[in-house]
Design a protein around this motif. Structure first.
Motif, PDB file in Angstrom:
ATOM      1  N   PHE A 442      64.980  61.059  75.558  1.00 56.07           N
ATOM      2  CA  PHE A 442      64.060  60.283  75.079  1.00 56.07           C
ATOM      3  C   PHE A 442      63.243  61.133  73.747  1.00 56.07           C
ATOM      4  O   PHE A 442      62.904  60.633  72.660  1.00 56.07           O
ATOM      5  N   GLY A 443      63.332  62.442  73.826  1.00 54.89           N
ATOM      6  CA  GLY A 443      62.995  63.173  72.344  1.00 54.89           C
ATOM      7  C   GLY A 443      63.890  62.960  71.203  1.00 54.89           C
ATOM      8  O   GLY A 443      63.249  62.725  70.055  1.00 54.89           O
ATOM      9  N   PHE A 444      65.275  62.906  71.327  1.00 52.41           N
ATOM     10  CA  PHE A 444      66.012  62.782  70.146  1.00 52.41           C
ATOM     11  C   PHE A 444      65.780  61.116  69.898  1.00 52.41           C
ATOM     12  O   PHE A 444      65.938  60.959  68.380  1.00 52.41           O
ATOM     13  N   MET A 445      65.783  60.456  70.632  1.00 48.80           N
ATOM     14  CA  MET A 445      65.537  58.930  70.270  1.00 48.80           C
ATOM     15  C   MET A 445      64.367  58.695  69.651  1.00 48.80           C
ATOM     16  O   MET A 445      64.155  57.794  68.628  1.00 48.80           O
ATOM     17  N   PHE A 446      63.294  59.193  70.148  1.00 48.07           N
ATOM     18  CA  PHE A 446      61.819  59.047  69.600  1.00 48.07           C
ATOM     19  C   PHE A 446      61.935  59.775  68.126  1.00 48.07           C
ATOM     20  O   PHE A 446      61.487  58.938  67.376  1.00 48.07           O
ATOM     21  N   THR A 447      62.658  60.592  67.884  1.00 46.04           N
ATOM     22  CA  THR A 447      62.400  61.404  66.659  1.00 46.04           C
ATOM     23  C   THR A 447      63.426  60.443  65.652  1.00 46.04           C
ATOM     24  O   THR A 447      62.841  60.333  64.519  1.00 46.04           O
ATOM     25  N   LEU A 448      64.522  59.767  66.088  1.00 42.07           N
ATOM     26  CA  LEU A 448      65.104  59.018  65.136  1.00 42.07           C
ATOM     27  C   LEU A 448      64.382  57.794  64.825  1.00 42.07           C
ATOM     28  O   LEU A 448      64.447  57.460  63.783  1.00 42.07           O
ATOM     29  N   VAL A 449      63.884  57.039  65.969  1.00 44.61           N
ATOM     30  CA  VAL A 449      63.140  55.741  65.640  1.00 44.61           C
ATOM     31  C   VAL A 449      61.943  56.203  64.638  1.00 44.61           C
ATOM     32  O   VAL A 449      61.722  55.384  64.005  1.00 44.61           O
ATOM     33  N   LEU A 450      61.268  57.276  64.965  1.00 44.48           N
ATOM     34  CA  LEU A 450      59.990  57.280  64.482  1.00 44.48           C
ATOM     35  C   LEU A 450      60.445  57.679  62.922  1.00 44.48           C
ATOM     36  O   LEU A 450      59.774  57.189  61.975  1.00 44.48           O
ATOM     37  N   SER A 451      61.165  58.435  62.585  1.00 43.48           N
ATOM     38  CA  SER A 451      61.722  58.625  61.269  1.00 43.48           C
ATOM     39  C   SER A 451      62.223  57.255  60.692  1.00 43.48           C
ATOM     40  O   SER A 451      61.891  57.109  59.248  1.00 43.48           O
ATOM     41  N   ALA A 452      63.097  56.515  61.310  1.00 43.29           N
ATOM     42  CA  ALA A 452      63.420  55.225  60.686  1.00 43.29           C
ATOM     43  C   ALA A 452      62.213  54.327  60.223  1.00 43.29           C
ATOM     44  O   ALA A 452      62.283  53.531  59.390  1.00 43.29           O
ATOM     45  N   ASN A 453      61.338  54.411  61.317  1.00 43.82           N
ATOM     46  CA  ASN A 453      60.014  53.412  60.924  1.00 43.82           C
ATOM     47  C   ASN A 453      59.302  53.889  59.884  1.00 43.82           C
ATOM     48  O   ASN A 453      58.546  53.105  59.044  1.00 43.82           O
ATOM     49  N   LEU A 454      58.958  55.343  59.708  1.00 41.91           N
ATOM     50  CA  LEU A 454      58.291  55.883  58.678  1.00 41.91           C
ATOM     51  C   LEU A 454      58.858  55.435  57.250  1.00 41.91           C
ATOM     52  O   LEU A 454      58.427  55.158  56.331  1.00 41.91           O
ATOM     53  N   PHE A 455      60.132  55.694  57.175  1.00 37.95           N
ATOM     54  CA  PHE A 455      61.068  55.397  56.001  1.00 37.95           C
ATOM     55  C   PHE A 455      61.058  53.919  55.795  1.00 37.95           C
ATOM     56  O   PHE A 455      60.803  53.509  54.404  1.00 37.95           O
ATOM     57  N   ALA A 456      60.899  53.022  56.775  1.00 37.00           N
ATOM     58  CA  ALA A 456      60.896  51.566  56.418  1.00 37.00           C
ATOM     59  C   ALA A 456      59.708  51.333  56.090  1.00 37.00           C
ATOM     60  O   ALA A 456      59.331  50.439  55.250  1.00 37.00           O
ATOM     61  N   ASP A 457      58.481  51.929  56.353  1.00 41.42           N
ATOM     62  CA  ASP A 457      57.068  51.490  56.004  1.00 41.42           C
ATOM     63  C   ASP A 457      57.064  52.079  54.462  1.00 41.42           C
ATOM     64  O   ASP A 457      56.559  51.247  53.743  1.00 41.42           O
TER      65      ASP A 457
END
Length: 503
Positions: A442-457
């Protein structure tokens, strides 16, 4: 060490994608009108911090993409080298202690004893059930009950010091590059970064880099003598599994997009530009595809692929090549089922663009349809394609985890976030509870998805012309409101014929 290089299907596609990205960056750098929007991306503090984290994930994924088969000690009768059936990557070599130091069963993070009791025979013939010592984790300690906390603290401090030293070296190199580029001296660049007056938010990048390097340094210092995130049921290191899962998540997110884009661009622009019966046929196709539950379609396709793999096992030399083919097929199925949303968006944009004056003028001058689409329509919808591509990445990563959890995702022999969650699912009901495997995934996937969402924004705000226009209007509106207030507060003098005659 002799080895035989192996290029899997997904490896070749990743190399192709890297070549496309490098070519795109080189093309953008030589065209100022394309470079300006991407410079706006570099002005976002959250976007650049997220990009810094994503670059570490990409580095791990690329290291895990270079595969080879190591040579065995013996040779054939003809004197040829015999290579192992096990396929390794460069990442496996770099984290060899994590891969090879396998315990008997569960162990908690940074533990020195097993998580389950074992029966041990005493010298006097009696038996006792105790928590046995780990074979590798904390094996260097003579008295773990006394020395373990002190040893962990010392190794953490040493890892943090190494991370801080590397960060200082990278920061000095960055400031020297900025000094050479902008002509200012070293002290002025340091002051500009400290006071946050640079266009690119280097302060946010350096803070994120410091946090990441400190975590990496601490984990690297501990991983040589402990299992930082514990072990699973068969004693394999959870940190190693988390690192190996990154490549699968990146492959699902990027290759699926690479497969999805041609369908969406071709059919969406064609439907919006030509309209008529072509538009009706394309709408019927993606409406019908949307009416089919995607999970059922993916499950049916993956099961069909699994039957083909099992009946043609002679086509695959290694287990890795078989699992890689299933991963590629999963990317293809996800790409075929996920292009409809972007296609509908591009169709609406093409319907609007084809009615503009310059498109009508091109028709009047007899310009061909292909030239109008390639020179006028496609460049004006690419920002939508890029925004949708970046924003769909996180959704595809989560989709792989869900599909692997229900058993229709990647091959069970391939480590991914979904297979980790699926393996940890049954362990959540035992007593005492095994929580670290699920938390790590969960921690690794959360960090990857959150980083991708912030960069997408950040990409959306920079490339979307409507957001840029709205920001300009917000800057202008306060000035107009102030002028209105000034006009309301100043008294108005009426000019009459009598006043003019007196003057």
């Amino acid at each position: 060490m002799p080895f035989s290089p192996i290029i899997l299907w997904t490896d070749a596609l990743i190399y192709l994608l890297v070549a496309i990205v490098v070519s795109f960056i080189a093309y953008v750098r030589h065209h100022e009108h394309l470079l300006i929007p991407w410079k706006r991306v570099s002005h976002s503090a959250s976007g650049m911090s997220a990009l810094t984290v994503l670059l570490f994930f990409l580095m791990i994924g690329l290291l895990d993409t270079i595969h080879f088969r190591p040579a065995l000690d013996h040779t054939t009768d003809q004197g040829k080298k015999v290579y192992s059936v096990e396929v390794l990557s460069v990442l496996d070599i770099l984290v060899t202690p994590l891969r090879t130091q396998v315990e008997k069963t569960y162990s908690a993070p940074l533990a020195s004893h097993l998580y389950a009791k074992e029966t041990i025979d005493l010298p006097n013939g009696n038996q006792v059930r105790v928590f046995a010592r780990l074979e590798y984790g904390g094996a260097h300690l003579q008295n773990p009950e006394v020395d373990r906390i002190r040893d962990i603290a010392w190794r953490c401090a040493k890892g943090l010091a190494y991370g801080l030293i590397i960060w200082c070296m990278l920061s000095i190199c960055l400031i020297l590059v900025l000094t050479r580029r902008n002509g200012q001296n070293f002290t002025q660049n340091v002051a500009a970064i400290w006071h946050r007056t640079t266009e690119t938010p280097w302060h946010a990048i350096l803070i994120t880099l410091l946090i990441v390097l400190l975590l990496i340094g601490c984990a690297a210092a501990l991983a040589t003598h402990y299992h930082v995130l514990g072990t699973d049921k068969v004693g394999q290191d959870i940190l190693y599994q988390s690192l190996k899962s990154i490549r699968v998540a990146l492959v699902i997110g990027t290759l699926t997009t690479l497969i999805m884009l041609p369908f969406a661009l071709l059919l969406g622009i064609t439907a919006g530009y030509f309209k008529g019966w072509i538009d009706d046929v394309i709408q019927y196709i993606y409406t019908t595809l949307n009416s089919i539950p995607s999970v059922l379609l993916i499950a049916a396709a993956v099961l069909m692929m699994q039957v083909y793999i099992e009946t043609h096992s002679e086509l695959f030399e290694t287990i890795a090549s078989r699992a890689d083919l299933r991963l590629l097929f999963l990317c293809i199925i996800l790409g075929i089922t996920s292009w409809t949303g972007l296609c509908r968006l591009l169709r609406g944009e093409a319907l609007k663009l084809r009615e503009l004056e310059y498109i009508q003028a091109a028709h009047a001058f007899g310009v061909s349809h292909w030239r109008i689409i390639s020179r006028h329509i496609l460049p004006n919808v690419m920002h939508l394609a890029l925004i949708a591509t970046v924003m769909d990445f996180s959704g595809l990563v989560l989709a792989e985890a869900v599909l692997s959890y229900v058993g229709v995702g990647v091959d069970p022999s391939m480590i991914s976030f979904g297979t980790m969650i699926n393996a940890a699912r049954m362990e959540m009901a035992r007593e005492p509870i095994v929580w670290w495997a699920l938390l790590a995934a969960f921690g690794f996937m959360f960090t990857l998805v959150l980083s991708a969402n912030l960069f997408a924004d950040a990409v959306q705000h920079a490339l979307d012309p409507r957001a840029h226009t709205l920001k300009k209007r917000k800057k202008i509106l306060p000035h107009t409101d102030k002028s209105k207030e000034i006009s309301k507060n100043t008294p108005t003098t009426l000019t009459t014929p009598e006043s003019t005659s007196r003057s």
